[in-house]
Design an enzyme around this catalytic site. Structure first.
Site: not given
Length: 526
Positions: A268, A303, A375
């Site tokens: 990320y 995500d 998640k």
């Protein structure tokens, strides 16, 4: 129960390719340290506080010491030996007083040899062991409180964000959210903290879109959630962010203050904060070792790829990243039950059969990682400001989470893309989740997609594309693949990005007692 009839040979090949793709990066991480890893080690050894006299503002003592050691004798042998040698040579009673003397220009750091080296090694190991025992006690404390107050009565756990910018206001919102059914409270960080190469001190009352991840903020919120846990009769978990340039330090502070989950993704920071890839991979390995020791569930960030790339065309890149995150986590000692792999409900709702596609992607993740606390993230990219349509989309998202057995459900907000949600917005969003869980909580046992139907075929297609991509990554190297924009369309070369100057290649004789104790699991408090 497996519903997709995935070919076990294809799944095994995917994992084998992920391991091969990760191996050179793991070797790179093992061969280097960073200023953040060395600062995290000193935090475990007991340094706290900041130099409040600096003209540019407060400078944490760990930054002051590590920067001075690097200036005097380099970091390629680690910070522990020079620091504990100086502590003994100057006959100072604490590391904080050593830091104060350092700031005053009274300390000259050098690499000890012979008996001095052995004395420094023993002292450093003892100090770091004390810090890790605090982490161990916090893990045991969590287990006792869960046994006393209980876990949430059902899955998925309801995960809700607070983000006022004032930790005292966050406490109020967190308590009300827990009373309304939230099981996990995520405290959003102030904008830009990922790019700070230091961890601020103290409580935040004027953060921008969040509070800083600081030891004091962690302490305040954990204490508040313990109070509300006692009130509601279930253990309410606390989440923050171990990412950015201070990933290892924040992981340590989370362990010292008994946080329960941390956002911690292997790529990320590279992709979405332009942090140097080598710096990120070195820091994430150490931080995951800390999380494993602390019993903290990590949340990965796949995500985010779907906010910059198309959620249908790039679905296989999410699967590839999940497999890589799994491999990096396992190598660092993090077991499946602490591996909260991320994915999201981000397909454009105008795409035909979008909900069936979402079910295919979510079910594929669930069956590839059956023991991981997945998640599941709500729609954000295609929220338009129409709060009624947004509320409906969130309801579909909640239903997909129930049908596919997700573990952690982040509460979607109908005011996404409009405002920072009000307390009333959060209450409506929680009511949406409660309705779906109450009305359809057991529907997964009746959900059986046709073996040769749309959902199963789509899942097999995505897995096949993921295997093909992993094969190409093995051939070209993961760092080269990142540089080409394979994930989230972000092109990040290995020699670019922020924080590259904080990476140091280890010399022969490098010593870091924290890394050694975390690697071996030694010094565990019993």
């Amino acid at each position: 129960m497996a519903l997709l009839d995935l070919d076990p040979h294809v799944v095994a090949r995917a994992r084998a390719l992920a391991a091969r793709a990760a191996e050179p990066v793991v070797d790179l991480a093992r061969a280097h340290t960073t200023v953040a890893v060395e600062r995290a080690t000193l935090r475990l050894a007991g340094i706290t506080g900041a130099d409040s006299t600096h003209r540019a503002g407060d400078v944490p003592w760990v930054n002051r010491v590590v920067d001075t050691v690097r200036e005097h004798c380099g970091l390629e042998h680690g910070v522990a030996l020079p620091v504990f040698h100086a502590l003994r040579r100057h006959d100072l009673p604490s590391l904080t007083e050593l830091a104060e003397a350092t700031a005053a220009g009274q300390v000259r750091y050098e690499l000890p040899t012979g008996r001095d080296r052995e004395r420094a090694r023993r002292a450093a190991t003892a100090a770091v062991t004390r810090g890790l025992r605090t982490v161990d006690r916090n893990r045991a404390r969590r287990e006792k409180l869960v046994a006393r107050w209980g876990d949430p009565p059902r899955r998925p756990w309801i995960y809700l964000i607070v983000a006022t910018g004032d930790i005292d206001e966050d406490v109020v919102q967190a308590g009300n959210a827990a009373r309304a059914g939230a099981d996990v409270i995520a405290v959003i960080r102030s904008t830009g903290q990922s790019l700070l190469d230091y961890v601020p001190e103290g409580a935040t009352h004027h953060g921008f879109a969040g509070t800083y991840a600081t030891q004091e903020n962690f302490r305040i919120m954990r204490a508040a959630l313990d109070e509300v846990s006692r009130e509601v009769g279930r253990y309410v978990r606390l989440t923050n962010y171990a990412s950015g340039l201070c990933m290892p330090e924040i992981a340590v502070l989370a362990g010292l203050q008994r946080l329960d989950m941390m956002l911690n993704d292997s790529m990320y920071g590279i992709l979405f904060r332009d942090i140097n890839p080598v710096r990120t991979f070195v820091d994430q390995r150490f931080s995951r070792q800390v999380h494993a020791r602390a019993g903290i569930i990590i949340n990965t960030g796949e995500d985010n790829y779907l906010t910059t790339d198309d959620a249908v065309d790039a679905a296989h890149t999410v699967t590839v990243s999940q497999l890589l995150n799994e491999r990096f986590a396992h190598e660092a000692g993090l077991p499946d039950h602490l591996l909260g792999l991320g994915h999201a409900f981000e397909i454009n709702p105008k795409v035909p059969e979008s909900f069936r596609l979402e079910l295919a992607h979510a079910l594929l993740a669930r069956e590839l990682f059956p023991d991981a606390p997945l998640k599941w993230m709500p729609p954000t990219k295609h929220m338009t400001g129409d709060v009624f349509h947004g509320h409906l989309l969130d309801g579909f998202f909640n239903l997909a989470g129930v049908l596919t057995g997700q573990s952690i459900l982040l509460v979607g907000m109908m005011t996404e893309a409009v405002v920072t949600p009000f307390l009333s917005d959060r209450d409506l969003a929680l009511a949406n989740v409660r309705y779906v869980l109450d009305a359809a909580g057991g529907l997964a046992e009746d959900f059986r997609p046709a073996p040769d139907g749309f959902i199963a075929k789509r899942a097999h297609q995505v897995l096949g594309e993921a295997v093909d991509l992993l094969g190409r990554i093995v051939d070209q190297g993961l760092l080269a693949a990142i540089a080409e924009g394979t994930f989230g369309l972000m092109k990040r070369p290995a020699d670019g990005g922020r924080g590259a100057d904080g990476v140091v290649e280890k010399a022969e004789g490098y010593l870091n007692p924290a890394a050694e104790l975390l690697e071996t699991g030694a010094g565990v408090a019993r």
